[in-house]
Design a protein around this motif. Sequence first.
Motif, PDB file in Angstrom:
ATOM      1  N   LYS A   3      -0.153  11.409  10.440  1.00 33.92           N
ATOM      2  CA  LYS A   3       1.107  10.673  10.495  1.00 33.92           C
ATOM      3  C   LYS A   3       1.346   9.923   9.188  1.00 33.92           C
ATOM      4  O   LYS A   3       0.477   9.233   8.673  1.00 33.92           O
ATOM      5  N   LYS A   4       2.558  10.086   8.646  1.00 33.51           N
ATOM      6  CA  LYS A   4       2.918   9.376   7.421  1.00 33.51           C
ATOM      7  C   LYS A   4       3.082   7.882   7.691  1.00 33.51           C
ATOM      8  O   LYS A   4       3.517   7.480   8.772  1.00 33.51           O
ATOM      9  N   LEU A   5       2.764   7.081   6.688  1.00 33.13           N
ATOM     10  CA  LEU A   5       3.060   5.658   6.719  1.00 33.13           C
ATOM     11  C   LEU A   5       4.225   5.398   5.771  1.00 33.13           C
ATOM     12  O   LEU A   5       4.112   5.616   4.561  1.00 33.13           O
ATOM     13  N   LEU A   6       5.347   4.956   6.317  1.00 34.16           N
ATOM     14  CA  LEU A   6       6.542   4.701   5.518  1.00 34.16           C
ATOM     15  C   LEU A   6       6.711   3.199   5.348  1.00 34.16           C
ATOM     16  O   LEU A   6       6.749   2.450   6.324  1.00 34.16           O
ATOM     17  N   CYS A   7       6.816   2.794   4.076  1.00 31.47           N
ATOM     18  CA  CYS A   7       6.717   1.368   3.719  1.00 31.47           C
ATOM     19  C   CYS A   7       7.922   0.937   2.895  1.00 31.47           C
ATOM     20  O   CYS A   7       7.942   1.149   1.668  1.00 31.47           O
ATOM     21  N   PRO A   8       8.949   0.369   3.512  1.00 28.08           N
ATOM     22  CA  PRO A   8      10.101  -0.088   2.743  1.00 28.08           C
ATOM     23  C   PRO A   8       9.713  -1.132   1.699  1.00 28.08           C
ATOM     24  O   PRO A   8       9.006  -2.099   2.003  1.00 28.08           O
ATOM     25  N   SER A   9      10.168  -0.916   0.481  1.00 29.53           N
ATOM     26  CA  SER A   9       9.945  -1.886  -0.595  1.00 29.53           C
ATOM     27  C   SER A   9      11.010  -2.970  -0.488  1.00 29.53           C
ATOM     28  O   SER A   9      12.177  -2.752  -0.831  1.00 29.53           O
ATOM     29  N   MET A  10      10.608  -4.135  -0.030  1.00 22.61           N
ATOM     30  CA  MET A  10      11.589  -5.173   0.276  1.00 22.61           C
ATOM     31  C   MET A  10      12.240  -5.767  -0.962  1.00 22.61           C
ATOM     32  O   MET A  10      13.236  -6.473  -0.867  1.00 22.61           O
ATOM     33  N   GLY A  29      11.697   2.286  12.603  1.00 19.26           N
ATOM     34  CA  GLY A  29      10.375   2.898  12.641  1.00 19.26           C
ATOM     35  C   GLY A  29       9.562   2.731  11.383  1.00 19.26           C
ATOM     36  O   GLY A  29       8.606   3.480  11.145  1.00 19.26           O
ATOM     37  N   SER A  30       9.893   1.736  10.561  1.00 23.06           N
ATOM     38  CA  SER A  30       9.071   1.432   9.395  1.00 23.06           C
ATOM     39  C   SER A  30       7.659   1.096   9.849  1.00 23.06           C
ATOM     40  O   SER A  30       7.463   0.490  10.910  1.00 23.06           O
ATOM     41  N   ASP A  31       6.683   1.481   9.055  1.00 24.87           N
ATOM     42  CA  ASP A  31       5.288   1.236   9.421  1.00 24.87           C
ATOM     43  C   ASP A  31       4.720  -0.028   8.775  1.00 24.87           C
ATOM     44  O   ASP A  31       3.986  -0.777   9.412  1.00 24.87           O
ATOM     45  N   ILE A  32       5.038  -0.241   7.516  1.00 28.61           N
ATOM     46  CA  ILE A  32       4.506  -1.382   6.767  1.00 28.61           C
ATOM     47  C   ILE A  32       5.614  -1.928   5.876  1.00 28.61           C
ATOM     48  O   ILE A  32       6.258  -1.166   5.142  1.00 28.61           O
ATOM     49  N   PHE A  33       5.844  -3.216   5.923  1.00 30.48           N
ATOM     50  CA  PHE A  33       6.782  -3.848   4.993  1.00 30.48           C
ATOM     51  C   PHE A  33       6.033  -4.155   3.702  1.00 30.48           C
ATOM     52  O   PHE A  33       4.995  -4.830   3.718  1.00 30.48           O
ATOM     53  N   HIS A  34       6.556  -3.651   2.586  1.00 33.79           N
ATOM     54  CA  HIS A  34       5.882  -3.737   1.286  1.00 33.79           C
ATOM     55  C   HIS A  34       6.551  -4.808   0.428  1.00 33.79           C
ATOM     56  O   HIS A  34       7.755  -4.749   0.178  1.00 33.79           O
ATOM     57  N   ILE A  35       5.749  -5.760  -0.033  1.00 32.91           N
ATOM     58  CA  ILE A  35       6.292  -6.904  -0.781  1.00 32.91           C
ATOM     59  C   ILE A  35       5.617  -6.992  -2.135  1.00 32.91           C
ATOM     60  O   ILE A  35       4.392  -7.110  -2.243  1.00 32.91           O
ATOM     61  N   ASP A  36       6.426  -6.928  -3.188  1.00 29.80           N
ATOM     62  CA  ASP A  36       5.944  -7.003  -4.567  1.00 29.80           C
ATOM     63  C   ASP A  36       6.003  -8.432  -5.086  1.00 29.80           C
ATOM     64  O   ASP A  36       7.064  -9.066  -5.058  1.00 29.80           O
ATOM     65  N   ILE A  37       4.878  -8.912  -5.563  1.00 30.51           N
ATOM     66  CA  ILE A  37       4.803 -10.233  -6.186  1.00 30.51           C
ATOM     67  C   ILE A  37       4.537 -10.029  -7.674  1.00 30.51           C
ATOM     68  O   ILE A  37       3.529  -9.403  -8.045  1.00 30.51           O
ATOM     69  N   MET A  38       5.425 -10.517  -8.536  1.00 31.66           N
ATOM     70  CA  MET A  38       5.290 -10.326  -9.986  1.00 31.66           C
ATOM     71  C   MET A  38       5.349 -11.675 -10.688  1.00 31.66           C
ATOM     72  O   MET A  38       6.103 -12.562 -10.284  1.00 31.66           O
ATOM     73  N   ASP A  39       4.570 -11.799 -11.753  1.00 33.41           N
ATOM     74  CA  ASP A  39       4.465 -13.092 -12.415  1.00 33.41           C
ATOM     75  C   ASP A  39       5.090 -13.148 -13.803  1.00 33.41           C
ATOM     76  O   ASP A  39       5.040 -14.181 -14.475  1.00 33.41           O
ATOM     77  N   LYS A 187       1.581  16.937   1.917  1.00 31.81           N
ATOM     78  CA  LYS A 187       0.865  18.181   2.172  1.00 31.81           C
ATOM     79  C   LYS A 187      -0.433  18.286   1.381  1.00 31.81           C
ATOM     80  O   LYS A 187      -1.299  19.094   1.734  1.00 31.81           O
ATOM     81  N   ILE A 188      -0.588  17.482   0.339  1.00 22.08           N
ATOM     82  CA  ILE A 188      -1.836  17.549  -0.416  1.00 22.08           C
ATOM     83  C   ILE A 188      -2.782  16.405  -0.063  1.00 22.08           C
ATOM     84  O   ILE A 188      -3.893  16.340  -0.587  1.00 22.08           O
ATOM     85  N   GLY A 189      -2.338  15.483   0.820  1.00 25.18           N
ATOM     86  CA  GLY A 189      -3.263  14.473   1.298  1.00 25.18           C
ATOM     87  C   GLY A 189      -2.849  13.025   1.133  1.00 25.18           C
ATOM     88  O   GLY A 189      -3.618  12.130   1.448  1.00 25.18           O
ATOM     89  N   VAL A 190      -1.637  12.767   0.646  1.00 27.35           N
ATOM     90  CA  VAL A 190      -1.147  11.387   0.545  1.00 27.35           C
ATOM     91  C   VAL A 190      -0.724  10.924   1.931  1.00 27.35           C
ATOM     92  O   VAL A 190      -0.023  11.633   2.649  1.00 27.35           O
ATOM     93  N   ARG A 191      -1.126   9.708   2.307  1.00 23.48           N
ATOM     94  CA  ARG A 191      -0.817   9.187   3.642  1.00 23.48           C
ATOM     95  C   ARG A 191       0.405   8.281   3.638  1.00 23.48           C
ATOM     96  O   ARG A 191       1.228   8.320   4.550  1.00 23.48           O
ATOM     97  N   GLY A 192       0.537   7.415   2.632  1.00 20.71           N
ATOM     98  CA  GLY A 192       1.572   6.383   2.677  1.00 20.71           C
ATOM     99  C   GLY A 192       2.526   6.440   1.509  1.00 20.71           C
ATOM    100  O   GLY A 192       2.151   6.799   0.387  1.00 20.71           O
ATOM    101  N   PHE A 193       3.772   6.036   1.770  1.00 17.64           N
ATOM    102  CA  PHE A 193       4.835   6.136   0.779  1.00 17.64           C
ATOM    103  C   PHE A 193       5.656   4.847   0.754  1.00 17.64           C
ATOM    104  O   PHE A 193       6.210   4.448   1.778  1.00 17.64           O
ATOM    105  N   VAL A 194       5.714   4.217  -0.411  1.00 19.70           N
ATOM    106  CA  VAL A 194       6.564   3.047  -0.582  1.00 19.70           C
ATOM    107  C   VAL A 194       7.970   3.549  -0.884  1.00 19.70           C
ATOM    108  O   VAL A 194       8.183   4.338  -1.814  1.00 19.70           O
TER     109      VAL A 194
END
Length: 223
Positions: A3-10, A29-39, A187-194
């Motif tokens: 199962k793919k993990l789909l991660c919206p880049s907030m 049906g988002s799986d993980i909320f993705h949060i970028d912290i930059m300095d 198809k080559i083995g990546v599980r999650g996508f931001v």
Amino acid sequence: MTKKLLCPSMMCADFSNLQKEIEELDRAGSDIFHIDIMDGEFVPSFGMGLQDFKEIRNKTQKLVDVHLMIMNPGNYVELFADSGADIIYIHPEADKHPARTLDKIRKKGKKTGVAINPGTAISTIKELLPLVDYLMVMTVNPGFSGQTYLDYVDDKIIELVQLKKKYPFEIMVDGAISPEKIAKLSKIGVRGFVLGTSALFGKKEDYAKIIKHLKQEDMEEVR
């Protein structure tokens, strides 16, 4: 197929209507909320901050990750862990003692993440792999949205897929991830996508329709 993990880049969400954005992404049906912290130092721009993270964390029961594109992340991982992060990504180049920082994350009961830039060799992080739950390959140079996917990174992904047979990490990708790239890389083995503007945000279709399509296992690979 896993199962793919789909991660919206907030970072790409509409912050003028954040509550609605989170609710719609959650229901879709988002799986993980993705949060970028930059300095503004490790990467040449400023991103979201702790208050943004807390706002999103408080509005969803889904997993929330934090991608620390900052110098000396070891000084902050416990703060984000205590604020509710489920997965914490660091860049080893930004940390004098990345193994110690990953240990801090695990001692907080959180999942460890390592992010590697396009120019980062696998050999430089191989010793950390036994400590890593999620390994996120940057397929653009970090710091800005709307960039072009760097195809040469595919060789690194293929090498990591082989290493995954020895180490129990999940492979994630972040940067210009289009539906075509999701079909090919899964198809080559990546599980999650931001997911940013290449696949999710700023489209005519609603989030539910887009995410349902992206999760289909029979998506045709575009060559």
